[in-house]
Design an enzyme around this catalytic site. Sequence first.
Site, PDB file in Angstrom:
ATOM      1  N   GLU A  63       0.815  -1.222   0.000  1.00 29.37           N
ATOM      2  CA  GLU A  63       0.000   0.000   0.000  1.00 29.37           C
ATOM      3  C   GLU A  63       0.845   1.267   0.000  1.00 29.37           C
ATOM      4  OE1 GLU A  63      -3.168   1.974   3.106  1.00 29.37           O
ATOM      5  OE2 GLU A  63      -3.046  -0.209   2.994  1.00 29.37           O
ATOM      6  N   ASP A  64       1.972   1.279   0.746  1.00 30.27           N
ATOM      7  CA  ASP A  64       2.709   2.530   0.994  1.00 30.27           C
ATOM      8  C   ASP A  64       4.091   2.600   0.358  1.00 30.27           C
ATOM      9  OD1 ASP A  64       0.576   3.406   2.484  1.00 30.27           O
ATOM     10  OD2 ASP A  64       1.398   2.725   4.390  1.00 30.27           O
TER      11      ASP A  64
END
Length: 725
Positions: A93-94
């Site tokens: 996600e990051d």
Amino acid sequence: MARPDPLSSQESPTADHASKAVELCAFLGDYMDPSQVEAVREAYRFGAEAHEGQSRMSGEPYITHPLAVARILGEMRLDHQSIVAAILHDVIEDTPMVKDQLAERFGEEVAELVDGVSKLTQMDFKSKAEAQAENFRKMVLAMSRDIRVILIKLADRLHNMRTIWVMPAHKRRRIARETLEIYAPIAQRLGINSVRIELEDMGFAALYPMRYRVLKEKIRRQHGSRREIVSKVAEELQARLVEAGLEGEVIGREKHLWSIYQKMRSKQYNFADIFDVYGFRIIVDNVDTCYRVLGVMHNLYKPKPGRIKDYIAIPKVNGYQSLHTTLVGPRRIRIEVQIRTADMDRVAEAGIAAHWLYKEQANTATSNAHARAREWVKGLLDLQRNAGNSMEFIENVKVDLLPDEIYVFTPSGDILQLPRGATVVDFAYAVHSDIGDACIAAMVDHRLTPLRTGLETGQTVEIITAPGAKPNPAWLDFAVTAKARTAIRHSLKRLKGAEAADLGRRLVNQSLEALSQRLEDLPEQQVLDALEQLGADDLQALLEEVGLGRRMPWLVAQRLSGIALVPEQAPETERGRAQQLTVRGTEGTVVTFAGCCHPIPGDPIVGFATAGRGVVIHHEDCKNIREYRNQPEKWIDVQWEKDTHGEFPVVIAVDVVNKRGVLADVAATISGLESNIEAVTIEEREGMIATIRITMGVRDRVHLARVLRRLRVLNSVLRIVRRKG
């Protein structure tokens, strides 16, 4: 798992994440093989490198958050794949890392877990709420493949709540509300009591900080005197067990703050009423002893009638088992006692996590909790498949997470568990969706009962079905369970599609009549060519779109007949020869009657094709049809069928002398002529005159005329006007 104070729990931004990783690996070494601990260590190195340069809002390195999530799961004694996935849960996600890279480095199982927890960041959503709902839907699909996904997500949310105080106030409130509405109930549904309590108390502190502080201070002031009472009662309970020759451990417990607050709000209690309840848990060696201890407790103190619950014979949906009783103790204090075995106590605290936490002591209780959790996730999948969109799905899940249950019996003696407030319709759909769709009535304890009747624990319910019966949209007003509401909507959509196709066929045939053709007589190849030109998948889909008002029947008829005209060029004379569409009033949701003018059988009417609503019928005198004057292609030539059945709403305004009993006289007159009153409003005017606006059901204009004639002879009635727009 120790629970920190929500208002003072903050981690040091300068904490050394390398030392935390060492502590984690040392802790995991107590129950993991060295090779598994090494995999966790490798995941830490990979995650620290991937998150290099990233910080949390508190200023600490980002990797400290995944390490804290992994520690929470370690305390649940989850397997090494879960711990590795927890350390890597934000990598997809990051960071630029992708799922395939994780699969190559740590295996497909870990990659699937990480992907299941990751949010959908590449998609655009209309609102934050829609994004959250779609992310939750994605997580449920991942849960269905591996239940550990939700455990990682709960641990992630738990650590985020412990560090929520660095967030701005508006974000704190949003996250806290979501935690209380979704994640704490999920923890309860999975039986993870320790996580649920901490999420609830921290959510309470973040959402209502002032109320939390006031309640916490009140409890602190009374803590000393309560401790003495708890100690004294615990000694009496323990002494009575010894006297009866039974072995058991007595533990005094206190209600947590969110539980106290909820009970004060829902039951309108003050603090003294709630805090006057003392809780005790008695843990024994086997089930037989549980029931013997219950008898001993009832001999020691008087039990309160109706407050004895046997969750051992009938476990809760999350696998929880225990005997509950409420006693009247010394000085008339209320004592709540829970009696359970050690295995039941483990499941009560750890729930589904007990499947891993006590794997080396595998037992029926932990296996049942795991099986029930999987059954619940399977139910969520059914909801997801039938829900119209993510927002509808998440609302259904919220309904499904209501904690209170009732237990009712089928005629064969099987037990069904339903949420409190569930109705006969909910029971029917709990048995099977086909039973729900076809139900027309029910026998509750051998008495004929309406479908909207609320059920109570211990009742026996038998559903009466009929071939060809269909769900009623009104059921949505009283159905409680998510399964019933979703199934009803799904069935109504199917019915609407079938009704729309039937209406579309009638409308197209009506237009083809003007061209001296019929749909059934058209060559197959000609129909296939028309479908291709119109961009329709098949004839059924095309007719459905016509019935729903998304396509004009005249244009579709032209294409099907091979005439390449547009609606404006259609000869008026040919249109005039088209057969009129007859309206029965029983067409269902694809023919609707305008609420502005309330047409009834016998009225002159006009119809308009409206996108998504099918054909809307208006009274010919309705003022609202002016907007359609310049859209002749939307006009549908309609007439009432000779034999119409059913009741149609109509609105009348009755000017009366404003005196005592006038409304009763008017209502009695209408009721006496077999007309049902649906709504009444009264508007006082000048002097002694009032206008009563009544919405009532009539069969046709003749029925309405009879009602109006009878009303006009009443002495108090001055004038009657029918409202038509």
